[in-house]
Design a protein around this motif. Structure first.
Motif, PDB file in Angstrom:
ATOM      1  N   ALA A  21       4.238   5.844 -16.023  1.00  0.00           N
ATOM      2  CA  ALA A  21       2.994   5.099 -16.229  1.00  0.00           C
ATOM      3  C   ALA A  21       3.108   3.709 -15.618  1.00  0.00           C
ATOM      4  N   VAL A  22       1.977   3.216 -15.104  1.00  0.00           N
ATOM      5  CA  VAL A  22       1.902   1.840 -14.619  1.00  0.00           C
ATOM      6  C   VAL A  22       0.728   1.175 -15.327  1.00  0.00           C
ATOM      7  N   THR A  23       1.008   0.010 -15.932  1.00  0.00           N
ATOM      8  CA  THR A  23      -0.041  -0.701 -16.673  1.00  0.00           C
ATOM      9  C   THR A  23      -0.573  -1.853 -15.829  1.00  0.00           C
ATOM     10  N   PRO A  24      -1.838  -2.224 -16.031  1.00  0.00           N
ATOM     11  CA  PRO A  24      -2.438  -3.289 -15.207  1.00  0.00           C
ATOM     12  C   PRO A  24      -2.327  -4.661 -15.868  1.00  0.00           C
ATOM     13  N   GLY A  25      -2.896  -5.664 -15.216  1.00  0.00           N
ATOM     14  CA  GLY A  25      -3.075  -6.984 -15.823  1.00  0.00           C
ATOM     15  C   GLY A  25      -4.476  -7.035 -16.402  1.00  0.00           C
ATOM     16  N   ILE A  26      -4.577  -7.194 -17.697  1.00  0.00           N
ATOM     17  CA  ILE A  26      -5.898  -7.091 -18.348  1.00  0.00           C
ATOM     18  C   ILE A  26      -6.443  -8.486 -18.665  1.00  0.00           C
ATOM     19  N   HIS A  27      -7.712  -8.676 -18.339  1.00  0.00           N
ATOM     20  CA  HIS A  27      -8.362  -9.968 -18.587  1.00  0.00           C
ATOM     21  C   HIS A  27      -9.622  -9.774 -19.414  1.00  0.00           C
ATOM     22  N   VAL A  28      -9.985 -10.838 -20.137  1.00  0.00           N
ATOM     23  CA  VAL A  28     -11.223 -10.802 -20.912  1.00  0.00           C
ATOM     24  C   VAL A  28     -12.382 -11.004 -19.943  1.00  0.00           C
ATOM     25  N   ASP A  29     -13.361 -10.095 -20.004  1.00  0.00           N
ATOM     26  CA  ASP A  29     -14.499 -10.177 -19.099  1.00  0.00           C
ATOM     27  C   ASP A  29     -15.504 -11.199 -19.621  1.00  0.00           C
ATOM     28  N   ALA A  30     -15.833 -12.189 -18.785  1.00  0.00           N
ATOM     29  CA  ALA A  30     -16.872 -13.181 -19.069  1.00  0.00           C
ATOM     30  C   ALA A  30     -16.908 -13.639 -20.525  1.00  0.00           C
ATOM     31  N   PRO A  31     -15.894 -14.422 -20.950  1.00  0.00           N
ATOM     32  CA  PRO A  31     -15.887 -14.879 -22.347  1.00  0.00           C
ATOM     33  C   PRO A  31     -17.084 -15.798 -22.622  1.00  0.00           C
ATOM     34  N   ARG A  32     -17.693 -15.608 -23.773  1.00  0.00           N
ATOM     35  CA  ARG A  32     -18.886 -16.379 -24.113  1.00  0.00           C
ATOM     36  C   ARG A  32     -18.677 -17.110 -25.452  1.00  0.00           C
ATOM     37  N   THR A  33     -18.308 -16.350 -26.465  1.00  0.00           N
ATOM     38  CA  THR A  33     -18.171 -16.965 -27.787  1.00  0.00           C
ATOM     39  C   THR A  33     -16.775 -17.578 -27.944  1.00  0.00           C
ATOM     40  N   GLN A  82     -11.311  -3.964  -7.136  1.00  0.00           N
ATOM     41  CA  GLN A  82     -11.328  -2.845  -6.175  1.00  0.00           C
ATOM     42  C   GLN A  82      -9.943  -2.491  -5.619  1.00  0.00           C
ATOM     43  N   HIS A  83      -8.989  -3.418  -5.692  1.00  0.00           N
ATOM     44  CA  HIS A  83      -7.656  -3.108  -5.168  1.00  0.00           C
ATOM     45  C   HIS A  83      -6.675  -2.664  -6.247  1.00  0.00           C
ATOM     46  N   ALA A  84      -7.156  -2.577  -7.491  1.00  0.00           N
ATOM     47  CA  ALA A  84      -6.246  -2.277  -8.600  1.00  0.00           C
ATOM     48  C   ALA A  84      -5.547  -0.933  -8.417  1.00  0.00           C
ATOM     49  N   LEU A  85      -6.316   0.086  -8.005  1.00  0.00           N
ATOM     50  CA  LEU A  85      -5.735   1.429  -7.981  1.00  0.00           C
ATOM     51  C   LEU A  85      -4.666   1.585  -6.900  1.00  0.00           C
ATOM     52  N   GLU A  86      -4.917   1.030  -5.717  1.00  0.00           N
ATOM     53  CA  GLU A  86      -3.900   1.188  -4.662  1.00  0.00           C
ATOM     54  C   GLU A  86      -2.620   0.454  -5.028  1.00  0.00           C
ATOM     55  N   ARG A  87      -2.754  -0.669  -5.717  1.00  0.00           N
ATOM     56  CA  ARG A  87      -1.556  -1.387  -6.175  1.00  0.00           C
ATOM     57  C   ARG A  87      -0.782  -0.506  -7.158  1.00  0.00           C
ATOM     58  N   ILE A  88      -1.537   0.026  -8.126  1.00  0.00           N
ATOM     59  CA  ILE A  88      -0.887   0.819  -9.170  1.00  0.00           C
ATOM     60  C   ILE A  88      -0.254   2.081  -8.590  1.00  0.00           C
ATOM     61  N   ALA A  89      -0.952   2.736  -7.647  1.00  0.00           N
ATOM     62  CA  ALA A  89      -0.461   4.004  -7.095  1.00  0.00           C
ATOM     63  C   ALA A  89       0.893   3.826  -6.413  1.00  0.00           C
ATOM     64  N   SER A  90       1.103   2.651  -5.812  1.00  0.00           N
ATOM     65  CA  SER A  90       2.379   2.432  -5.125  1.00  0.00           C
ATOM     66  C   SER A  90       3.541   2.374  -6.112  1.00  0.00           C
ATOM     67  N   LYS A 102       0.852  -1.182   0.000  1.00  0.00           N
ATOM     68  CA  LYS A 102       0.000   0.000   0.000  1.00  0.00           C
ATOM     69  C   LYS A 102       0.889   1.234   0.000  1.00  0.00           C
ATOM     70  N   PRO A 103       0.550   2.255  -0.792  1.00  0.00           N
ATOM     71  CA  PRO A 103       1.389   3.438  -0.807  1.00  0.00           C
ATOM     72  C   PRO A 103       1.384   4.117   0.568  1.00  0.00           C
ATOM     73  N   VAL A 104       2.531   4.711   0.901  1.00  0.00           N
ATOM     74  CA  VAL A 104       2.618   5.422   2.177  1.00  0.00           C
ATOM     75  C   VAL A 104       1.718   6.657   2.121  1.00  0.00           C
ATOM     76  N   VAL A 105       1.872   7.388   1.024  1.00  0.00           N
ATOM     77  CA  VAL A 105       1.011   8.546   0.806  1.00  0.00           C
ATOM     78  C   VAL A 105       0.146   8.220  -0.408  1.00  0.00           C
ATOM     79  N   PHE A 106      -1.159   8.440  -0.297  1.00  0.00           N
ATOM     80  CA  PHE A 106      -2.020   8.195  -1.451  1.00  0.00           C
ATOM     81  C   PHE A 106      -2.040   9.448  -2.329  1.00  0.00           C
ATOM     82  N   PRO A 107      -1.492   9.371  -3.551  1.00  0.00           N
ATOM     83  CA  PRO A 107      -1.553  10.548  -4.409  1.00  0.00           C
ATOM     84  C   PRO A 107      -2.978  10.753  -4.933  1.00  0.00           C
TER      85      PRO A 107
END
Lengths: 239, 411
Positions: free
Chosen positions: B159-171, B142-150, B42-47
């Protein structure tokens, strides 16, 4: 998250490049080794099979010399051209299609194969004469030097025929192979280099012949027993 | 001719395999060497963070994105959400307004000008230290932003990039992308270790606002502003990192047609932007990015087309041969098929098997990095079997369009 100093991560570490190159080279080298290994195994299989056949032929020859005419029945019922000899042709044609196969080894296998076929042919003719049999066989001459477009199709037609009629003998020869008995066989039958060429009942036929053509030339085919299953015999697939 | 073709194929396979091994070796060095990736704390100071949601006719999805943003575990007074309606013709604006009872949400309406204009519009209206973007078709953990902010404690990180996943694949197409995104998770993480991320993906990449202002804000970037910005940050010497556990879910194209349209845009943008930033290719000043990552990306573009071309050439030739053979002999092709011979053990094929196996390893690592699971997704075999045949479709179209300079549209 990276905690290293700015820009350090981006700096190229040459050791990583070298290690990756080393690993890639080792894996590609292993791939080359494995593929050669499999080709060697296939070549060894063929050589072993050919050795078996040569023993088979020798034993039948010996049996033939030992026994008198009354044993004709036994001999005619046994298949001189063993199924193994048929399957060798398929394995050879697979090896021919592979890159990286030892060419000298392959040529030597093919020469051996041709010799075995000629020996089988001679033995069969001897047996037939003595036992008054009427053998049904086809001599097939092909080339795979790119100068015979119809050879592949002709080879498959013959494969198909020998599958349907397990008693039909198809002897296939690479016209360009330098084996003295083969050259003699070509000279005896006066075969010109206008391939594919078939020798049926001492007559030479040039050019592609379909199943129906061959049935017309060789009506005896109809008297042969049909295979009960298409897999009963693996035919000679010559290219 | 055939020999030269085999030679080129082997050369390209060697390069492809080398690149995969290189990424794996760098990854392992990072995991086990001195360059240990410290777990996010967790970041010490939240920007203060501004999240921009650029919308164009997103009335159906914008609400879901906003709800996921409002659920972020981040101090309320440090988070603002700017919905920028980029000239929608549907009820996007009205839908977004419903969320303004939360003081964190502000909604703006502007004339349509493209995603980069919406982002610059927001950049001009915030004093937040960090600014990011969440496409209206994506949702965040919900925890993505605090991880990235640190990740911004390092002052050189832009820049900090996230881990991107396909939402609810169907086809089927979505399941293939599901696997592909896992591979991308690994690649992005490995690229970050090499300081060579050159794409800051639309869904929830977060930026240092001052860095973005310094380099002049977002640009059109041939309809791939996320790639143009990544390259521009790299060119200016900034660092881009990645946190695969900062999870984002994104809606992906459902059909082949929409997938091709999306990927033509990406591939077109790649070619155009890499051409614009060609001074970086092969340039040791840009380290791994210039020396291997960008060259490898270009080679894989070419290799994808070459392999497909070669495959279809042989497929058509073999079909023609089989047909003429059938017509000449009357023998059905399957009669002479022998499964034992089908397993090809030639050198070329063994290297193909090795490359495929390596890809499975990388997909598994991507899965492990982002989810902690040890097995690749079930659709992995389908991905391996099918994807290399559909990728060349958009590579080819994108190449033709890039050469003819046609431009691409978002939708």
């Amino acid at each position: 998250m990276d905690n290293e100093t700015p820009g350090e991560a981006r700096k190229a570490r040459w050791l990583t490049y070298v290690i990756a190159f080393g690993i890639t080279t080792i894996i590609f080298g292993t791939a080359l080794y494995v593929s050669n290994y499999f080709n060697d195994v296939r070549a060894a299989e063929i050589r072993a099979a050919q050795d078996n056949i040569s023993i088979d032929i020798l034993s039948i020859e010996t049996q033939f010399d030992l026994l008198a005419e009354q044993s004709c029945r036994d001999i005619s019922e046994s298949s001189v051209l063993s199924t193994e000899l048929r399957s060798i042709a398929e394995r050879l044609s697979y090896l021919e299609s592979q890159t990286g196969v030892n060419v000298e080894e392959l040529t030597s296998l093919k020469r051996y194969y041709s010799l075995l076929q000629i020996k089988d042919l001679l033995l069969m003719q001897r047996v037939s004469e003595k036992c008054r049999l009427n053998p049904v066989f086809i001599l097939y001459f092909y080339s795979n030097e790119g100068d015979c477009e119809a050879c592949e199709d002709q080879g498959d037609i013959l494969t198909e025929l020998s599958r349907s009629y397990p008693q039909l003998r198809v002897y296939s020869f690479d016209y360009n192979l330098s084996v003295s008995p083969l050259r003699t066989l070509i000279n005896i039958n006066n075969i010109e280099k206008d391939l594919p060429a078939l020798v049926i009942k001492e007559e030479v036929y040039y050019g592609f012949r379909s199943v129906d053509d061959i049935k017309q030339i060789l009506p005896e085919l109809a008297t042969l027993q049909m295979a009960t299953s298409t897999r009963a015999a693996t035919g000679t697939k010559a290219r | 001719m055939a020999e030269a073709g085999t030679f080129i194929t082997l050369g390209l396979l060697f390069l492809a395999f080398y690149f995969e091994v290189f990424l794996l070796v760098s990854f392992l060095e990072r995991q086990f060497g001195l360059r240990t990736a410290a777990p996010a704390k967790k970041p010490v100071v939240f920007p203060k963070v501004a999240i921009v949601v650029p919308c164009f006719n997103e009335e159906r999805t914008v609400g879901k994105s906003l709800l996921s943003l409002l659920a972020l575990a981040y101090p309320k007074e440090k988070l603002e959400i700017l919905v920028i309606d980029d000239g929608s013709t549907d009820d996007t604006y009205e839908t977004a307004l419903r969320y303004t009872n939360d003081p964190r949400v502000r909604v703006f309406r502007k004339e349509n000008g493209g995603k980069h204009t919406a982002l610059n519009f927001a950049l001009a209206r915030t004093d937040a230290e960090l600014i990011g973007c969440l496409d209206a078709d994506s949702m965040v953990d919900q925890h993505a932003l605090e991880r990235i902010a640190s990740g911004f404690e390092n002052p050189r990180v832009a820049a900090v990039t996230p881990g991107i996943h396909v939402d609810a694949p169907r086809t089927l197409i979505q399941h293939l992308q599901y696997v592909e995104y896992r591979l991308s998770v690994f690649n992005r993480y490995a690229f970050a270790g090499l300081g060579s991320i050159f794409i800051t993906p639309g869904p929830f990449s977060i930026f240092r606002a001052s860095a973005i202002r310094d380099i002049g804000g977002w640009r059109h970037g041939h309809s791939t502003e996320d790639m143009e910005l990544g390259l521009r940050l790299q060119s200016a010497g900034w660092t881009i990192t990645n946190d695969p556990l900062a999870t984002v879910y994104t809606k992906t194209p459902e059909s082949l047609r929409t997938l091709i349209r999306q990927r033509v845009r990406w591939s077109y943008g790649f070619l155009k932007n890499v051409f614009d930033y060609r001074h970086m290719i092969g340039n040791p000043k840009y380290g791994n990015l210039g020396l291997i990552i960008l060259p490898a990306a270009l080679v894989s573009f070419g290799a994808g087309l070459y392999f497909a071309g070669r495959f279809f050439f042989y497929l058509i030739r073999s079909a023609a041969d089989t047909t003429s053979h059938y017509l000449a002999t009357g023998i059905e092709p399957w009669q002479s098929f022998d499964p034992l011979f089908a397993l090809n053990t030639s050198f070329l094929w063994i290297t193909v098997y090795a490359t495929v196996a390596m890809t499975v390893v990388l997909i598994s690592l991507g899965t492990y990095l982002s989810t902690g699971k040890r097995y690749p997704p079930v659709a992995t075999p389908l991905f391996l079997a099918l994807y290399s045949f559909i990728v060349p479709l958009w590579l080819g179209i994108a190449l033709v369009r890039a050469v003819l300079n046609t431009g691409v549209r978002w939708r």
